[in-house]
Scaffold this active site. Structure first.
Site, PDB file in Angstrom:
ATOM      1  N   ARG A   1      26.309   5.054  49.330  1.00 54.66           N
ATOM      2  CA  ARG A   1      26.947   6.281  49.815  1.00 54.66           C
ATOM      3  C   ARG A   1      25.924   7.363  50.140  1.00 54.66           C
ATOM      4  O   ARG A   1      26.054   8.058  51.151  1.00 54.66           O
ATOM      5  CB  ARG A   1      27.947   6.779  48.766  1.00 54.66           C
ATOM      6  CG  ARG A   1      29.158   5.860  48.586  1.00 54.66           C
ATOM      7  CD  ARG A   1      30.055   6.365  47.473  1.00 54.66           C
ATOM      8  NE  ARG A   1      29.372   6.405  46.193  1.00 54.66           N
ATOM      9  CZ  ARG A   1      29.275   5.368  45.366  1.00 54.66           C
ATOM     10  NH1 ARG A   1      29.823   4.212  45.688  1.00 54.66           N
ATOM     11  NH2 ARG A   1      28.635   5.475  44.226  1.00 54.66           N
ATOM     12  N   ILE A   2      24.923   7.532  49.282  1.00 58.61           N
ATOM     13  CA  ILE A   2      23.930   8.575  49.543  1.00 58.61           C
ATOM     14  C   ILE A   2      23.124   8.225  50.779  1.00 58.61           C
ATOM     15  O   ILE A   2      22.880   9.085  51.639  1.00 58.61           O
ATOM     16  CB  ILE A   2      23.023   8.772  48.314  1.00 58.61           C
ATOM     17  CG1 ILE A   2      23.839   9.365  47.151  1.00 58.61           C
ATOM     18  CG2 ILE A   2      21.846   9.682  48.653  1.00 58.61           C
ATOM     19  CD1 ILE A   2      23.107   9.405  45.833  1.00 58.61           C
TER      20      ILE A   2
ATOM     21  N   ALA B   1      16.184   8.451  44.318  1.00 59.11           N
ATOM     22  CA  ALA B   1      17.084   7.463  43.723  1.00 59.11           C
ATOM     23  C   ALA B   1      16.844   7.335  42.228  1.00 59.11           C
ATOM     24  O   ALA B   1      17.546   7.958  41.419  1.00 59.11           O
ATOM     25  CB  ALA B   1      16.923   6.118  44.430  1.00 59.11           C
ATOM     26  N   ARG B   2      15.845   6.552  41.852  1.00 58.10           N
ATOM     27  CA  ARG B   2      15.539   6.341  40.439  1.00 58.10           C
ATOM     28  C   ARG B   2      14.045   6.126  40.257  1.00 58.10           C
ATOM     29  O   ARG B   2      13.398   5.436  41.040  1.00 58.10           O
ATOM     30  CB  ARG B   2      16.289   5.120  39.874  1.00 58.10           C
ATOM     31  CG  ARG B   2      17.761   5.363  39.565  1.00 58.10           C
ATOM     32  CD  ARG B   2      17.941   6.344  38.414  1.00 58.10           C
ATOM     33  NE  ARG B   2      19.317   6.580  38.063  1.00 58.10           N
ATOM     34  CZ  ARG B   2      20.083   7.538  38.580  1.00 58.10           C
ATOM     35  NH1 ARG B   2      19.611   8.335  39.522  1.00 58.10           N
ATOM     36  NH2 ARG B   2      21.330   7.687  38.168  1.00 58.10           N
TER      37      ARG B   2
ATOM     38  N   ASP C   1      12.021  13.299  43.536  1.00 60.24           N
ATOM     39  CA  ASP C   1      12.949  13.914  42.582  1.00 60.24           C
ATOM     40  C   ASP C   1      13.055  13.083  41.306  1.00 60.24           C
ATOM     41  O   ASP C   1      13.711  13.506  40.357  1.00 60.24           O
ATOM     42  CB  ASP C   1      14.340  14.067  43.221  1.00 60.24           C
ATOM     43  CG  ASP C   1      15.297  14.868  42.354  1.00 60.24           C
ATOM     44  OD1 ASP C   1      14.894  15.924  41.829  1.00 60.24           O
ATOM     45  OD2 ASP C   1      16.455  14.430  42.178  1.00 60.24           O
TER      46      ASP C   1
ATOM     47  N   GLU D   1      10.463   9.195  33.293  1.00 63.55           N
ATOM     48  CA  GLU D   1      11.782   9.494  32.731  1.00 63.55           C
ATOM     49  C   GLU D   1      12.235   8.408  31.763  1.00 63.55           C
ATOM     50  O   GLU D   1      12.959   8.682  30.803  1.00 63.55           O
ATOM     51  CB  GLU D   1      12.814   9.640  33.846  1.00 63.55           C
ATOM     52  CG  GLU D   1      12.580  10.831  34.766  1.00 63.55           C
ATOM     53  CD  GLU D   1      13.560  10.849  35.924  1.00 63.55           C
ATOM     54  OE1 GLU D   1      14.781  10.816  35.668  1.00 63.55           O
ATOM     55  OE2 GLU D   1      13.121  10.879  37.084  1.00 63.55           O
TER      56      GLU D   1
ATOM     57  N   HIS E   1      14.400  15.578  38.898  1.00 63.90           N
ATOM     58  CA  HIS E   1      15.658  14.816  38.913  1.00 63.90           C
ATOM     59  C   HIS E   1      16.839  15.786  38.956  1.00 63.90           C
ATOM     60  O   HIS E   1      17.785  15.696  38.173  1.00 63.90           O
ATOM     61  CB  HIS E   1      15.764  13.891  37.702  1.00 63.90           C
ATOM     62  CG  HIS E   1      16.722  12.753  37.936  1.00 63.90           C
ATOM     63  ND1 HIS E   1      16.615  11.538  37.297  1.00 63.90           N
ATOM     64  CD2 HIS E   1      17.808  12.634  38.747  1.00 63.90           C
ATOM     65  CE1 HIS E   1      17.593  10.734  37.690  1.00 63.90           C
ATOM     66  NE2 HIS E   1      18.326  11.378  38.574  1.00 63.90           N
TER      67      HIS E   1
ATOM     68  N   GLY F   1      18.350  16.622  42.109  1.00 67.94           N
ATOM     69  CA  GLY F   1      18.934  16.563  43.437  1.00 67.94           C
ATOM     70  C   GLY F   1      20.436  16.748  43.461  1.00 67.94           C
ATOM     71  O   GLY F   1      20.992  17.276  44.426  1.00 67.94           O
ATOM     72  N   ALA F   2      21.102  16.316  42.406  1.00 64.03           N
ATOM     73  CA  ALA F   2      22.559  16.451  42.338  1.00 64.03           C
ATOM     74  C   ALA F   2      23.001  17.786  41.742  1.00 64.03           C
ATOM     75  O   ALA F   2      24.189  18.085  41.707  1.00 64.03           O
ATOM     76  CB  ALA F   2      23.148  15.311  41.505  1.00 64.03           C
TER      77      ALA F   2
END
Length: 336
Positions: A160-161, A240-241, A265, A270, A293, A295-296
């Site tokens: 989706r992103i 993403a990750r 990001d 992490e 991290h 971005g959201a």
């Protein structure tokens, strides 16, 4: 509605009043947990989490590690709703074993992360960080940047992103290459994108943007060998990750001038604290634009993800099934 007031504990910060009212309107009592030292739930110890969750029927979680031992220590807990879409920190086998329902906030943050992806592309290519630092330090000179307009952008993944990023990129008249294990050919034709192998994407792209899930087979998807395929004037973007990119290899490529820069990001550190110094060295580089991290984390994005998580929790505690788009783990019948 519920008549016996199910307990919902929220450990991430920035949980808004509208989501609280929604839960209360569906018979839930809501506790916004305050962890010691006002730390984020990702930094909480297992003992601290157990302390705030011992009487919870539902847990709305941010980035905490949800381990087997934690789940076994919370027999009352029925549902864990992730305020976000990644769930690599949740032990799904243990969730199934202990009968917990696990949901994610599908559709809540994709617009915000897509915006951040474009922001990092533009900031890195236009050398905004370096230009501002020159203005601060003085004297400032004009630094030549690079356009995003009419460039070739490689998108790794097609969730989706990624699709929201592609929609935004169309306004820049970009050529879009996509690498995905599941090409959607009707979509591809409608958006005029080209599906290619990852190596081809890396060789041809001026910008490479990562949007794949982190799984055992995608860890270090972008490694030293693949970074070596990129153009010297190309930029790597990862929203993403951490772990999808080998950060030590990326740092080496940036130091050697093998790529022009990066917009990041997410970081390997992490999940692996031993790489903290790699992250620190990388984000100090003038050709790296970095965010933690986040971005959201816009007002609108968090309001949306809060409400999706709240809806999932209310559904499960009312004996209903949450949306299939959000359900990650749980018994076939969630009624309790």
């Amino acid at each position: 509605m519920l008549s016996n007031g199910k307990s919902v504990v929220v450990t991430p910060k920035f949980f808004d009043d509208a989501a609280i009212r929604y839960l209360e309107g569906h018979g839930c009592s809501v506790t916004l947990a305050r962890l010691p030292d006002d730390k984020a739930d990702a930094a909480a110890t297992e003992a601290e989490l157990i302390s705030v969750l011992a009487q919870a029927d539902a847990w709305i979680v941010g980035h905490a590690n949800v381990t087997s031992s934690l789940l076994e220590s919370l027999p009352r807990l029925k549902v864990i709703a992730r305020r976000g879409v990644g769930y690599e920190k949740i032990d799904l086998d243990a969730a199934a074993k202990t009968g917990k329902v696990i949901t994610i906030a599908t559709g809540g943050n994709e617009e915000s992360v897509a915006d951040r992806t474009l922001a990092l592309m533009l900031a890195a290519a236009h050398r905004l960080r370096e230009s501002q630092q020159q203005l601060i330090d003085g004297p400032a000179s004009i630094l030549l940047g690079s356009d995003l307009y009419a460039k070739t952008v490689g998108i790794v993944g097609l969730g989706r992103i990624a699709r929201n990023v592609i929609r935004r990129l169309k306004a820049f008249d970009t050529t879009i290459l996509v690498n995905t294990p599941r090409p959607a050919f009707v979509y591809g034709e409608s958006m005029n994108i080209e599906y290619v192998e990852l190596e081809t994407l890396l060789q041809r792209s001026d910008f490479v943007s990562i949007h794949a899930p982190l799984k055992p087979d995608t860890r270090h998807l972008i490694n030293a060998d693949r970074l070596a395929l990129m153009k010297e004037n190309a930029f790597l973007i990862n929203t993403a990750r951490g772990g999808l990119v080998d950060d030590q290899a990326l740092l080496a490529a940036l130091k050697a001038g093998d790529i022009a820069g990066a917009g990041l990001d997410v970081f390997e550190s992490e999940l692996d604290a031993s790489l903290a110094e790699v992250t620190k060295e990388m984000v100090r580089r003038p050709n790296v634009v970095a965010t933690p991290h986040s971005g959201a984390s816009t007002h609108e994005g968090l309001q949306r993800t809060n409400m999706v998580a709240a809806n999932c929790v209310a559904s499960v505690l009312n004996g209903e099934m949450p949306s299939s788009k959000c359900l990650i783990a749980g018994p076939a019948n969630c009624a309790g």
